[in-house]
Design a protein around this motif. Structure first.
Motif, PDB file in Angstrom:
ATOM      1  N   ASN A  56       0.826  -1.213   0.000  1.00  0.00           N
ATOM      2  CA  ASN A  56       0.000   0.000   0.000  1.00  0.00           C
ATOM      3  C   ASN A  56       0.862   1.266   0.000  1.00  0.00           C
ATOM      4  O   ASN A  56       2.098   1.194  -0.008  1.00  0.00           O
ATOM      5  CB  ASN A  56      -1.019  -0.040   1.152  1.00  0.00           C
ATOM      6  N   GLN A  57       0.190   2.403   0.031  1.00  0.00           N
ATOM      7  CA  GLN A  57       0.913   3.667  -0.154  1.00  0.00           C
ATOM      8  C   GLN A  57       1.849   3.992   1.014  1.00  0.00           C
ATOM      9  O   GLN A  57       2.742   4.807   0.881  1.00  0.00           O
ATOM     10  CB  GLN A  57      -0.062   4.803  -0.381  1.00  0.00           C
ATOM     11  N   TYR A  58       1.619   3.351   2.154  1.00  0.00           N
ATOM     12  CA  TYR A  58       2.485   3.598   3.313  1.00  0.00           C
ATOM     13  C   TYR A  58       3.586   2.550   3.413  1.00  0.00           C
ATOM     14  O   TYR A  58       4.131   2.324   4.497  1.00  0.00           O
ATOM     15  CB  TYR A  58       1.648   3.583   4.606  1.00  0.00           C
ATOM     16  N   TYR A  59       3.922   1.924   2.334  1.00  0.00           N
ATOM     17  CA  TYR A  59       4.872   0.802   2.330  1.00  0.00           C
ATOM     18  C   TYR A  59       4.378  -0.312   3.255  1.00  0.00           C
ATOM     19  O   TYR A  59       5.177  -1.033   3.857  1.00  0.00           O
ATOM     20  CB  TYR A  59       6.270   1.244   2.774  1.00  0.00           C
TER      21      TYR A  59
END
Lengths: 336, 430
Positions: free
Chosen positions: B345-348
């Motif tokens: 996801n976008q937050y690693y």
């Protein structure tokens, strides 16, 4: 640095966006101003032609993700650092760049690279908790700086070239003397770190560092209010230190950017500070003045961003995004 | 909850019909239900040297299979870590497990786990009980089942120990219809059981006198009103007394300092060393947790932290058990409530993913140095050798010598030991 004509962060806008195949991790302008290089969630380095956005995917330098990019000051070489622990040199302007040199620089990820103000040295920091100094021309190791006990997240040269600064996961912020390798001082940057006993994790760290061009201020960026590290509940934070006294003068905040973390900091020509923050509702360029804790402006980006760089012209900003785009924004009014 | 004590044995918990059937089937008397079914001390003693044990490593929060047992380097889901070779040619694991990789010849990776449950609580319940949670009833966890089926009758120690990452200890609520006797004794942060030191102001003779008096009154009461509850009540006192006498069993500081250094001076290292000590002292089932793997944010950074701890301690634990010959009789299970999403996801981060993940096993009848099951190229689906929680639960028990197709006799009712709708994975049993 003179303030460029038309400079006004409050008028920031995106001028270009160029797609890639994978989410982006890192980006840097070529100092000569022709290209933007990026690293992404694959083993390639991407080169975007700043004039027209034409993308070249450059393979062969790494086995896995590219997390850090630097460029030689003369623009001849792009340099990439990977999660495979390798540093690779590339010919920036070649039609099809090939790896010129690749060295096993660290055990584990390389998280940060920087080039010395005189252009002769390269510094790297990584997951083996060591900072290493390299001859940028031949890749030979000049010196190691040991003392961090956790992963090194960020390394920079002081603008006057005498010192290095490095920050780690637990807020350890060290000043090193380049000539001797000695640790000169440590700054108290622990507000950027927390240990969550319930989740049993260390979290935060120094994700960004920048010294003001006049050498008066040091800023260190990351996150705080980490009530749920594993769930990304935290907010961005920048610590402003007086370089001479090491006093923590201000904690610069950006209220309301939930899930935010500062990934990069740059000093702007008007003496203000620009930070790149990710966040739950996207990415932001956040602007502070050293004398004020709250941001004076924030520019929302179309998607969460993970790295940023400022063009030598002081106006263009490159951002590397999760949504598989590299974007160029401009800190000035839109062209009419 | 009246107990039928027709046989006179307080621990005759395995269904009589099943017990007799197993004895007949095995001829030589190799038990299906564990030492607890034998009333003859000579037989029990003979078999005690072969007593099976189980240790469960609960990777709390959901360990990423991609950063551990089933790496997919170079794919869009693989993340930044590389895969490394192991002591078994052809088998690779994540580079975050360099020391465990050298113990691969003892291990078995089950890479085709599909439990179709992405909720923490429900997933944990399924993996620890082998069944889905239902409003109709509760099922005992693996440790309680093992304690009942495998613990010798004469054992002076509890059969089911839970080492928790924190907390102050106490008793678990994990034995369901097996009764509180088999619920876990919890060692908060690996410390000895609570309240196991005689108060300083009480002389030993006074303590002995009051315990004798308690027994006398208790026996009189039990002669007329014996129930599972009163039985457990009396047992808890007897067990507490035994715990006080054998407090050193739980004291990890009695282990050599060099071992503690080798395992790692962090809590998990200490807990693993304590687990080794407890198994060596005859505890049937030890469960320990490593926390926390629920990495929706910065999955890779947190796995560097957590796997670094796990790798060192777990690899020492495996190597030590192998060197001491204990892997022949000890089943190791490394499980989670689920795995993590192949998607980053976008937050690693990686989120919950139960459709294709991994469990690591070792010991007893588990084939060594092997992999069972396969996921597709980027780890989104199981391609071959799919297993679920129910089949794994049967497999754990059968690997440890319990006929999981049998039943427990609970208040005169036969209750299947494991989900009768499924069975063990034969390929995971030698």
């Amino acid at each position: 640095m003179a303030i460029p004509a038309g400079f006004d962060p409050k008028l920031a806008h995106v001028v270009s966006q160029w797609p890639h195949d994978r989410p982006l991790n890192a980006c840097r302008f070529d100092p000569v101003g022709r290209f933007v290089f990026s690293g992404s969630e694959d083993a390639a380095v991407e080169r975007f032609n700043l004039a027209d956005g034409v993308r070249s995917v450059i393979n062969g330098g790494h086995q896995t993700w590219v997390c850090a990019i630097a460029c030689s000051l003369d623009g001849v070489h792009a340099i990439s650092g990977g999660c495979d622990g390798k540093i690779t040199w590339w010919e920036s302007a070649a039609a099809e760049p090939k790896p010129l040199r690749s060295i096993d620089a660290h055990k584990g990820w390389i998280r940060s690279l920087d080039v010395s103000p005189d252009g002769t040295l390269l510094v790297s920091g990584g997951n083996d908790n060591v900072v290493r100094l390299w001859n940028i021309n031949d890749g030979s190791l000049i010196r190691e700086f040991s003392g961090h006990t956790r992963n090194v997240y960020c390394v920079i040269f002081h603008p006057q070239g005498q010192f290095l600064l490095s920050g780690d996961l637990t807020g350890g912020l060290k000043q090193w003397e380049i000539a001797t390798g000695k640790e000169v001082r440590t700054f108290e940057a622990t507000p950027l770190h927390s240990y969550n006993g319930g989740q049993q994790v260390d979290f935060g760290g120094i994700r960004a560092l920048a010294v003001s061009p006049d050498g008066k201020w040091l800023v260190a960026g990351g996150l705080y209010k980490a009530t749920n590290p594993l769930g990304a509940v935290h907010e961005p934070l920048v610590l402003l230190f007086d370089w001479e006294t090491q006093k923590l003068e201000k904690q610069l905040i950006a209220e309301g950017i939930t899930q935010g973390v500062i990934w990069r900091l740059k000093w702007l020509s008007d003496g203000s500070i620009m930070g790149l923050s990710g966040g739950g509702s996207g990415g932001f360029l956040v602007f502070w003045k050293p004398e004020t804790e709250k941001d004076y402006h924030r520019f929302p980006l179309p998607s969460l961003a993970r790295d940023m760089d400022l063009h030598p012209d002081g106006l263009q900003v490159a951002t590397a995004h999760y949504d598989r785009h590299l974007r160029i924004s401009r800190l000035a009014a839109k062209a009419t | 909850m009246k107990i039928n004590y027709a046989c006179g044995s307080a621990d005759h918990g395995i269904a009589r019909r099943h017990f007799l059937g197993s004895m007949a089937a095995t001829g030589a008397g190799i038990m299906a239900g564990g030492l607890g079914v034998f009333s003859n001390p000579a037989i029990a003693a003979q078999l005690r040297s072969d007593q099976k044990r189980i240790v469960v490593f609960n990777m709390h929060g959901g360990l990423s299979q991609l950063e551990s047992w089933d790496p997919k380097p170079g794919t869009d889901t693989g993340g930044p870590f590389l895969a490394i070779p192991t002591s078994v040619p052809g088998i690779h694991v994540s580079e975050l497990l360099p020391q465990t990789a050298q113990q691969m010849h003892h291990l078995c990776l089950v890479r085709g786990v599909n439990t179709s449950e992405d909720d923490h609580g429900k997933g944990a319940y399924m993996m620890l009980t082998g069944r889905r949670q239902t409003p109709a009833g509760n099922f005992p966890q693996l440790g309680a089942v093992a304690a009942k089926a495998l613990t010798p009758v004469a054992s002076a120690l509890p059969g089911h120990i839970l080492i928790t990452p924190g907390g102050s200890g106490g008793r678990g609520n994990d034995s369901a219809y097996l009764g509180p006797k088999y619920s876990s004794v919890q060692l908060g942060n690996g410390n000895p059981p609570q309240n196991t030191i005689r108060p300083e102001n009480m002389a030993e003779t006074s303590d002995t006198a009051r315990q004798d008096f308690r027994r006398k009154v208790n026996d009189r009461f039990l002669n007329r009103r014996r129930t599972a509850v009163t039985e457990a009540f009396a047992y808890s006192y007897e067990q507490a007394e035994q715990l006080m006498r054998q407090r050193d069993v739980f004291d990890v500081t009695k282990e050599p300092a060099t071992d503690l250094e080798r395992y790692g001076t962090h809590d998990f290292g200490r807990h693993c060393l304590l687990a080794r000590r407890l198994l060596e002292q005859g505890i049937t089932c030890v469960q320990l947790s490593h926390s926390n793997y629920d990495t929706h944010n910065e999955n890779f950074n947190f796995h560097i932290e957590q796997m670094g701890e796990f790798d060192r301690s777990f690899s020492c634990f495996v190597a030590d058990l192998a060197a001491r010959g204990m892997l022949e009789t000890t089943l190791l299970v490394v499980l989670s409530e689920f795995g993590r999403t192949p998607n980053i996801n976008q937050y690693y981060g990686r989120d919950h993913w139960s459709k294709a993940w991994s469990v690591c096993l070792a010991g007893c009848r588990i084939p060594r140095g092997s992999v069972y099951g396969k996921t597709n190229a980027n780890g989104t689906e199981v391609e071959d050798g799919q297993v679920d929680h129910g089949a794994l639960f049967h497999t754990y028990l059968q690997a440890a010598g319990v006929d999981s197709t049998g039943s427990f006799d609970i208040d005169g009712r036969d209750i299947p030991i494991a989900d009768p709708a499924t069975g063990a994975v034969s390929q995971l049993l030698t």
